[in-house]
Scaffold this motif. Structure first.
Motif, PDB file in Angstrom:
ATOM      1  N   VAL A 101       0.835  -1.207   0.000  1.00 44.22           N
ATOM      2  CA  VAL A 101       0.000   0.000   0.000  1.00 44.22           C
ATOM      3  C   VAL A 101       0.867   1.254   0.000  1.00 44.22           C
ATOM      4  CG1 VAL A 101      -1.655   1.348   1.360  1.00 44.22           C
ATOM      5  CG2 VAL A 101      -1.973  -1.113   1.107  1.00 44.22           C
ATOM      6  N   ILE A 102       1.889   1.275   0.859  1.00 44.37           N
ATOM      7  CA  ILE A 102       2.761   2.458   0.949  1.00 44.37           C
ATOM      8  C   ILE A 102       3.519   2.670  -0.356  1.00 44.37           C
ATOM      9  CG2 ILE A 102       4.705   3.506   2.165  1.00 44.37           C
ATOM     10  CD1 ILE A 102       3.854   1.949   4.666  1.00 44.37           C
ATOM     11  N   SER A 103       3.946   1.583  -0.986  1.00 45.63           N
ATOM     12  CA  SER A 103       4.667   1.720  -2.262  1.00 45.63           C
ATOM     13  C   SER A 103       3.778   2.341  -3.328  1.00 45.63           C
ATOM     14  CB  SER A 103       5.192   0.360  -2.729  1.00 45.63           C
ATOM     15  OG  SER A 103       4.129  -0.492  -3.118  1.00 45.63           O
ATOM     16  N   LYS A 104       2.485   2.003  -3.313  1.00 45.38           N
ATOM     17  CA  LYS A 104       1.545   2.605  -4.264  1.00 45.38           C
ATOM     18  C   LYS A 104       1.337   4.083  -3.954  1.00 45.38           C
ATOM     19  CE  LYS A 104      -0.994  -1.656  -5.296  1.00 45.38           C
ATOM     20  NZ  LYS A 104      -2.282  -2.393  -5.173  1.00 45.38           N
ATOM     21  N   GLU A 117      -4.885  12.566  -1.464  1.00 46.36           N
ATOM     22  CA  GLU A 117      -5.500  11.906  -2.624  1.00 46.36           C
ATOM     23  C   GLU A 117      -4.949  10.496  -2.802  1.00 46.36           C
ATOM     24  OE1 GLU A 117      -6.088  12.597  -7.463  1.00 46.36           O
ATOM     25  OE2 GLU A 117      -4.962  14.059  -6.260  1.00 46.36           O
ATOM     26  N   ALA A 118      -3.649  10.348  -2.593  1.00 47.37           N
ATOM     27  CA  ALA A 118      -3.029   9.019  -2.687  1.00 47.37           C
ATOM     28  C   ALA A 118      -3.567   8.094  -1.607  1.00 47.37           C
ATOM     29  CB  ALA A 118      -1.514   9.142  -2.572  1.00 47.37           C
ATOM     30  N   LEU A 119      -3.784   8.624  -0.393  1.00 46.07           N
ATOM     31  CA  LEU A 119      -4.338   7.821   0.696  1.00 46.07           C
ATOM     32  C   LEU A 119      -5.780   7.402   0.403  1.00 46.07           C
ATOM     33  CD1 LEU A 119      -3.072   9.893   3.770  1.00 46.07           C
ATOM     34  CD2 LEU A 119      -2.225   7.657   3.070  1.00 46.07           C
ATOM     35  N   SER A 120      -6.542   8.286  -0.222  1.00 52.35           N
ATOM     36  CA  SER A 120      -7.969   8.022  -0.474  1.00 52.35           C
ATOM     37  C   SER A 120      -8.190   6.855  -1.432  1.00 52.35           C
ATOM     38  CB  SER A 120      -8.658   9.271  -1.029  1.00 52.35           C
ATOM     39  OG  SER A 120      -8.165   9.587  -2.317  1.00 52.35           O
ATOM     40  N   LYS A 121      -7.153   6.447  -2.146  1.00 50.71           N
ATOM     41  CA  LYS A 121      -7.265   5.301  -3.050  1.00 50.71           C
ATOM     42  C   LYS A 121      -7.285   3.968  -2.303  1.00 50.71           C
ATOM     43  CE  LYS A 121      -5.216   7.122  -7.298  1.00 50.71           C
ATOM     44  NZ  LYS A 121      -4.166   6.872  -8.327  1.00 50.71           N
ATOM     45  N   PHE A 126      -7.110   3.404   4.992  1.00 54.97           N
ATOM     46  CA  PHE A 126      -7.197   4.766   5.506  1.00 54.97           C
ATOM     47  C   PHE A 126      -8.633   5.266   5.366  1.00 54.97           C
ATOM     48  CE2 PHE A 126      -2.881   4.207   3.774  1.00 54.97           C
ATOM     49  CZ  PHE A 126      -2.144   4.387   4.941  1.00 54.97           C
ATOM     50  N   ASP A 127      -9.326   5.418   6.488  1.00 57.64           N
ATOM     51  CA  ASP A 127     -10.722   5.836   6.462  1.00 57.64           C
ATOM     52  C   ASP A 127     -10.855   7.331   6.203  1.00 57.64           C
ATOM     53  OD1 ASP A 127      -9.971   7.014   8.846  1.00 57.64           O
ATOM     54  OD2 ASP A 127     -10.992   5.539  10.108  1.00 57.64           O
ATOM     55  N   ASN A 128     -12.109   7.817   6.189  1.00 57.52           N
ATOM     56  CA  ASN A 128     -12.382   9.223   5.899  1.00 57.52           C
ATOM     57  C   ASN A 128     -11.723  10.155   6.908  1.00 57.52           C
ATOM     58  OD1 ASN A 128     -13.859   8.893   3.587  1.00 57.52           O
ATOM     59  ND2 ASN A 128     -15.828   8.788   4.621  1.00 57.52           N
ATOM     60  N   VAL A 129     -11.683   9.739   8.176  1.00 53.04           N
ATOM     61  CA  VAL A 129     -11.060  10.566   9.205  1.00 53.04           C
ATOM     62  C   VAL A 129      -9.593  10.793   8.867  1.00 53.04           C
ATOM     63  CG1 VAL A 129     -10.452  10.720  11.643  1.00 53.04           C
ATOM     64  CG2 VAL A 129     -12.641   9.744  10.992  1.00 53.04           C
ATOM     65  N   PHE A 130      -8.903   9.725   8.541  1.00 54.97           N
ATOM     66  CA  PHE A 130      -7.476   9.800   8.215  1.00 54.97           C
ATOM     67  C   PHE A 130      -7.246  10.715   7.013  1.00 54.97           C
ATOM     68  CE2 PHE A 130      -3.202   8.686   7.407  1.00 54.97           C
ATOM     69  CZ  PHE A 130      -2.703   7.949   8.474  1.00 54.97           C
ATOM     70  N   VAL A 134      -5.421  14.508   6.996  1.00 50.59           N
ATOM     71  CA  VAL A 134      -4.217  14.732   6.201  1.00 50.59           C
ATOM     72  C   VAL A 134      -4.444  15.884   5.220  1.00 50.59           C
ATOM     73  CG1 VAL A 134      -2.737  13.736   4.408  1.00 50.59           C
ATOM     74  CG2 VAL A 134      -3.293  12.398   6.441  1.00 50.59           C
ATOM     75  N   ALA A 135      -5.636  15.903   4.593  1.00 55.39           N
ATOM     76  CA  ALA A 135      -5.963  16.986   3.658  1.00 55.39           C
ATOM     77  C   ALA A 135      -5.947  18.340   4.365  1.00 55.39           C
ATOM     78  CB  ALA A 135      -7.331  16.734   3.024  1.00 55.39           C
ATOM     79  N   ALA A 136      -6.514  18.384   5.578  1.00 48.42           N
ATOM     80  CA  ALA A 136      -6.519  19.624   6.364  1.00 48.42           C
ATOM     81  C   ALA A 136      -5.097  20.048   6.719  1.00 48.42           C
ATOM     82  CB  ALA A 136      -7.340  19.437   7.633  1.00 48.42           C
ATOM     83  N   GLY A 137      -4.249  19.073   7.050  1.00 48.82           N
ATOM     84  CA  GLY A 137      -2.855  19.370   7.368  1.00 48.82           C
ATOM     85  C   GLY A 137      -2.088  19.899   6.169  1.00 48.82           C
TER      86      GLY A 137
END
Length: 405
Positions: A101-104, A117-121, A126-130, A134-137
């Motif tokens: 997952v991290i490599s992707k 965006e990469a996490l959302s895939k 990685f749920d919506n909270v995560f 991250v997006a807010a950060g």
């Protein structure tokens, strides 16, 4: 190292080839392919296996995500670029499934995509909270702080859920032991009573109570496979039903209302609502977006409806504390603490205190339930043993009264 399968073209012959290569990332794999004299066309991460055992071994646990968040937070705070931070974490990750997952994610970030965006895939990891934190950060330039808050929130949520599961495991184990003891008595001890009766002339008929248990015993001995099949079918149907909208609605309502677990789960949901809300407010997520994400995070369809209903009222200009005040699915303290936070401008602080309070309440209630469960289970064990012993001794006392011996 990650295993990649690739399709490449030989520039000299024009022939397409398919092979495998080991590398730290997609870009590294591409460089290795070029060094071999080929032009890469497609590079994909190889599957680590599809057997149930391999999936179980490679399960991505909350602990893996907590470590990922903390490592990323530390590296970014130290001034390392995002891609370099991800590669460092990738090299230190032991879980094979998470490594893939991290490599992707590294490949997506290298191609120009935002980290969120990469996490959302990967919504199963990685749920919506995560993703939203991250997006807010990323927007606020405080990605390291957002990741640190995420790791804290995940740890606290995992800890409280673990305590609830632990409280449920004890009675389950006792019930399984009780069932095993009953089956053992039915298939070994009770049939001996029937043999004893059959071997004595004038013994008469066995008591009805014993005959009923003997019928169950004979069914288990002769048709145990049917019992296993029925149990398997019922378990399958129940699990499928629980995943339907109607089944989940009934189960979630039971979690909120059924004593004694209703009070426990309600406090758990309040703690989760407040803790997730605290993390998102601290990261600068807008209120409406926070409510939308928290509605998914609480993992209860009835609370989700209540939160989304409150969000609609907030859109209309109503305060959040007033929007949830008369909702039966929310405990009064949540509304009161939110009201104080809104009045003083310290919503984050009040949510934090609410989360801490209910986390302690859940812990205390788990201890109280465990204290009650132990004597109750002992009584059930005693009653079960009494039933079996009565079924064995009643015929023997009957024989003694008839002077058959």
């Amino acid at each position: 190292m990650i295993n990649y399968k690739f399709t490449a073209r030989n520039p000299q012959t024009g022939e397409k080839i398919q092979s495998q290569v080991q590398a730290d990332s997609v870009s590294s794999a591409s460089s290795l392919i070029k060094q071999q004299g080929f032009v890469p066309i497609d590079i994909k991460v190889m599957s680590e296996g599809s057997s149930p055992l391999s999936k179980f071994k490679s399960r991505i646990k909350t602990k893996d995500k907590v470590i990922f968040s903390r490592q990323m937070s530390t590296l970014i705070a130290a001034g390392l670029p995002l891609v370099q931070s991800l590669r460092n974490v990738l090299n230190q990750t032991q879980n094979k499934a998470f490594k893939i997952v991290i490599s992707k994610i590294v490949a997506d970030v290298e191609s120009g995509k935002a980290f969120s965006e990469a996490l959302s895939k990967h919504p199963k990891v990685f749920d919506n909270v995560f993703v939203n934190l991250v997006a807010a950060g990323e927007v606020s330039g405080t990605l390291d702080a957002s990741l640190e808050r995420l790791s804290d929130q995940q740890e606290k949520d995992a800890e409280i859920v673990s305590k609830v599961k632990g409280a449920m495991i004890y009675p389950l184990i006792v019930m399984l032991v009780m069932i095993a003891v009953v089956i053992f008595m039915l298939v070994t001890v009770l049939p001996q009573v029937e043999i004893l009766y059959d071997g004595l002339s004038g013994a008469g008929e066995l008591p009805i109570f014993t005959r009923v248990l003997l019928s169950i015993s004979k069914f288990i001995i002769n048709f145990w496979y049917i019992a296993l099949i029925v149990i398997g079918i019922l378990a399958f149907i129940t699990s499928r039903w629980m995943n339907t909208i109607g089944g989940k609605s009934i189960m979630d309502r039971a979690k909120l209302k059924m004593p004694p677990i209703g009070s426990l789960f309600t406090k758990l949901y309040m703690a989760r609502f407040a803790r997730t809300g605290t993390t998102m407010v601290a990261s600068g997520v807008p209120l409406l977006k926070m409510l939308e994400v928290v509605a998914e995070a609480v993992n209860n369809v009835h609370l989700k409806k209540s939160i989304m209903s409150a969000a609609e009222k907030v859109k209309g200009g109503k305060a959040l504390s007033d929007s949830i005040k008369d909702d039966d699915n929310f405990l009064p303290l949540v509304s009161d603490m939110l009201h104080i936070g809104e009045e003083s401008g310290q919503v984050e602080s009040m949510l934090e205190k609410t989360a801490t309070y209910y986390e302690k309440e859940v812990d205390n209630q788990i201890k109280a339930i465990s204290t009650i469960i132990e004597p109750v289970m002992m009584v059930l064990l005693g009653v079960t043993a009494l039933i079996i012993v009565a079924a064995v001794l009643m015929p023997i006392y009957g024989l003694a009264g008839q002077n058959v011996f």
